[in-house]
Design a protein around this motif. Sequence first.
Motif: not given
Lengths: 141, 141, 141, 141
Positions: B3-5, B82-85, B95-96
């Motif tokens: 999950t996004p941090q 949202i982030r680029v995992a 990942a969002c």
Amino acid sequence: VSTPQPPFFTYTRRVQFAETDLAGIVHFSMFFRYLEEAEHAMWRAAGIKIAGDPNGYHWPRVGATCDFKRALRFEDEFEVRIRVAQMRSRTIHYACDVVCNGAVAATGTMTSACVRLVNDRMTATEIPEYVKAALTRVTAA
Amino acid sequence: VSTPQPPFFTYTRRVQFAETDLAGIVHFSMFFRYLEEAEHAMWRAAGIKIAGDPNGYHWPRVGATCDFKRALRFEDEFEVRIRVAQMRSRTIHYACDVVCNGAVAATGTMTSACVRLVNDRMTATEIPEYVKAALTRVTAA
Amino acid sequence: VSTPQPPFFTYTRRVQFAETDLAGIVHFSMFFRYLEEAEHAMWRAAGIKIAGDPNGYHWPRVGATCDFKRALRFEDEFEVRIRVAQMRSRTIHYACDVVCNGAVAATGTMTSACVRLVNDRMTATEIPEYVKAALTRVTAA
Amino acid sequence: VSTPQPPFFTYTRRVQFAETDLAGIVHFSMFFRYLEEAEHAMWRAAGIKIAGDPNGYHWPRVGATCDFKRALRFEDEFEVRIRVAQMRSRTIHYACDVVCNGAVAATGTMTSACVRLVNDRMTATEIPEYVKAALTRVTAA
């Protein structure tokens, strides 16, 4: 709004779950998709292409209307009865009835223009004869 | 599913009527549209184009997942974080979290490939440095 | 992701114009609607109701995934092959293949929980035997 | 079709990727969703509820029309300008302009009926004064 009399083309469809809204009925915007699906099924039956036409014709929508009379619900099976109500030199006007369980649920119209790309710009042009002939043929009794 | 941090990019949205279904909640397929809207907002914020890129890159989706934890309802305001995992040489993995009223409503992922048209065929290619740099910058701090 | 082997249930569908996007192909979120349409067709064929069940069962989605392998285009006719990959006491896990022109276009999964409203709250409950039996029957060879 | 003059309510929106079709422009059915989103934003701004009204009013759509003048494209930012064109005792008629880059992209109308459930049947009823007052207030200059 004139309602379709024979001859018309009939498209049969079932309401899908995602097409309903929190009111428990089909969202009004979906009826316009049903009308379009009927139009495209009619074109396929007529042997002509509404997208990817080799002669470079496009058919942008210039108007659409719908009157809603009865709700459609999940899993309802219905018909769209569509006919060419008016064929002008550069526009086609369709009239449609959405019929479910013998009653008219909605009455709609769509108008499309015949265009071609000229220097990358959509330019209104005459509807070719083979399209007129094919649409006349497919809705004939 | 990670999950996004922070750092992540935040996109804010309100549930629209037509996005609900007869169960009175947002249809599960809509969550994928919410994730994509967040991705595209992030690209805009990063100053890069996901469609119409002048260098001819395209970003077809190769996978998507979503786990649904709480329903969203009409007029709910929510965030997609949202982030680029994972940034591989030819794919981006996002990942969002969908967060509403302080609770995670859904957790999702999307994976896109970097492709270019070669002889009219989509061909996997290296992600250009300016895309990597822009996406890193927009989710930093 | 496990892919469907017989026995499975087959749902046939044609891509509609409004399901495509500016990339000229079906939008990835639509695949989840195709999977759901197949699930609902399977339930109808099995003689059970996924919405409006007289015993008060509901089937909220708890997860969905899709891997995209080939694009679908306007007017493509395709099959969704769906089977119950795992029937747990309170969840059903479906595995699906989307097949077009003999090739797998996408592989997806959906997981739904069996719930009942207890004091207006969705509460996980055991899947009733008649549902298990009906779904087993409909996908049997 | 009469076009909105001030006073009207303005709703701002950006075109999302999934709202386009293979012609590279927003699908015509989406315009009806844009009009509805504007209507609902106006109701929220007016402090009234179009869904979940505590007094049991519902507002089914009885008609909708749209004329399409210019295409909208991915990431275009546009306004919907909406006003109550006619308030009858049991129906509300809205007139809308969709405006992008200073030009009218579409002109539309929507008509809704005021109904209440009487013995589980939707029955046309008088629009309550608080709704009339709230909608007048929100579109006043």
